[in-house]
Scaffold this active site. Structure first.
Site: not given
Length: 477
Positions: A46-47, A131, A209
């Site tokens: 995720q990061l 993305h 989100d």
């Protein structure tokens, strides 16, 4: 037999999550989760590079996406219960949940590193690629290769309308401006406009989100969070403004919403744009670029074509890292694992890329020289800058948020300028430019001192001294 099938078909599955607790997910969502295209997200951090700085930041896009689907369902259901007049159907809620589940399918290795740092340099022809563009292509590939249109119909969806609606919620062209007088969407009519604000809110950036990744990232980073998304779910209502319906929040929630954007800024400062995080991500990008420039190397993605449902290894195609985005079957196989693939390779062609990744593992990082604030728009265009803001460039996102009061729950209003607290920030955006040296030993060549070069550059540009971080102190030399 039919009754048994119905019971089996409608069984929900429970996922236990450290952030949201027990999440009950619709069986159609589970069908999507159990595909190779979605399972790929288990192997995408995720990061990105932040895991090399924060040992707890090991979470992946997989659990974040499931969390967003869960929250999308909660917000949709809360509005449906509170305001039956909105005519929100179970079909609407399921579509919104699918959009939440699939919104990040297009992320590449190390998440934003791939689309914001690697692709613009590896593919100058694709500088505008995001993305979200790949998320749409991957979603189409997921539905088609797993035969999910039939399953969607079994659960009451109408693919010809609902697939369009789901994709519009994941990503839309810039031309599709929600403020335009013409209704820009096809998936749902204008009376359902508020549904487009749940997963990715173009109006003011307040969406589920962010609710998930703020809570999840803070949890894994060990950073305290003051924003409570559950209050938003309680106080959200839909009101009509100029013929279009928007999600609004109670006026007393203004401070909580301000805290949300402040949380975003803090996360950028502390983790996403942390100077060591960015140095490591720069090094990974450099390694990927080195690997990408070598033909027929071990960093290519190998695709084995399936024949009659079985993998036939004799028929295969290889893709360079930067070309995998052109083929979703190839992209499905591209994850963070490419880091180890390069690191553990033995080919001569990958020697330079391998060397950079070994430097990361052994902590021989590029050295940070300093940073300065950049206000000149002409310079901003020339340099790779670090952007710090509240999510809406130079504007205060609260100015784009509609409120309602307990005395009148149907009238939406924006905050008046005279009501703005004087102790609120007045500037909502700044650009930083950072300088690093690829050599680890800055004293190796006294004639070419990069620190002196950095100071000279700042002086030539007329940047005030106080804006320049004191380099010697930072480097402890």
């Amino acid at each position: 037999g039919t009754i048994a099938f119905q019971k089996k078909k409608m069984a929900e599955q429970v996922f236990n999550d450290p952030i949201h607790g027990h999440m009950e997910l619709h069986p159609l969502l589970v069908k999507i989760i159990d595909t190779p295209q979605f399972q790929r997200l288990r192997n995408i951090k995720q990061l990105g590079g932040a895991y090399f700085v924060y040992p707890g930041a090991s979470h992946n896009r997989f659990e974040h996406s499931i969390g967003v689907a869960h929250l999308a369902g909660q917000l949709g259901q809360a509005l449906k219960t509170k305001q039956p007049g909105l005519n929100i159907t179970n079909r609407d809620i399921l579509c919104v949940q699918i959009a939440g589940l699939c919104h990040d399918l297009g992320h590449g290795p190390f998440s934003h590193l791939f689309d914001a740092m690697f692709i613009p340099r590896a593919r100058p022809d694709m500088r505008e690629w995001k993305h979200e563009t790949a998320s749409l292509a991957m979603f189409d590939h997921l539905v088609e290769s797993n035969g999910l249109e039939v399953v969607m119909e079994q659960y009451g969806l109408i693919p010809s309308e609902d697939l369009t609606f789901i994709k519009e919620m994941i990503h839309t062209d810039n031309n599709n401006d929600q403020e335009s007088p013409q209704w820009p969407y096809e998936g749902r009519t204008e009376d359902k406009s508020f549904l487009y604000e749940i997963v990715s809110n173009k109006e003011n950036g307040i969406d589920v989100d962010k609710f998930d990744y703020f809570a999840r990232d803070c949890y894994h980073l060990g950073v305290q969070i003051n924003f409570d998304y559950r209050r938003f779910l309680k106080f959200a209502r839909v009101c009509e403004v100029d013929g279009r319906k928007h999600i609004c929040v109670r006026d007393k929630e203004e401070d909580n919403m301000t805290e949300m954007f402040h949380t975003r800024l803090c996360l950028h400062r502390r983790a996403y744009q942390h100077k060591v995080t960015k140095i490591i991500e720069t090094m990974i990008t450099d390694a990927f670029l080195k690997a990408d420039s070598v033909e027929n190397n071990e960093s290519t993605i190998t695709i084995y074509k399936a024949i009659d449902g079985k993998t036939e290894s004799t028929e295969k195609k290889t893709f360079r890292l930067s070309k995998a985005i052109d083929d979703m079957e190839a992209y499905t196989k591209l994850t963070d694992a490419v880091f180890e693939q390069i690191l553990n390779s033995t080919s001569e062609g990958l020697k330079d890329a391998r060397h950079i990744l070994r430097r990361i593992i052994t902590r021989k990082l590029y050295r940070f020289l300093g940073e300065t604030r950049l206000d000149d728009p002409t310079e901003i265009k020339k340099l790779d800058t670090i952007k710090m803001d509240y999510g809406m460039k130079r504007e205060d996102p609260i100015d784009h948020l509609y409120f309602y009061s307990k005395h009148n729950t149907t009238r939406a209003f924006k905050r008046k300028r005279c009501q703005v607290s004087r102790i609120r920030p007045t500037c909502f955006s700044e650009r930083l430019v950072r300088f690093v040296c690829k050599k680890t030993d800055l004293k190796a060549d006294p004639k070419a001192d990069p620190r002196a070069e950095f100071k000279k550059w700042c002086k030539a540009k007329g940047f005030p001294e106080y804006q320049v971080i004191f380099i010697n102190k930072l480097l402890n030399i």
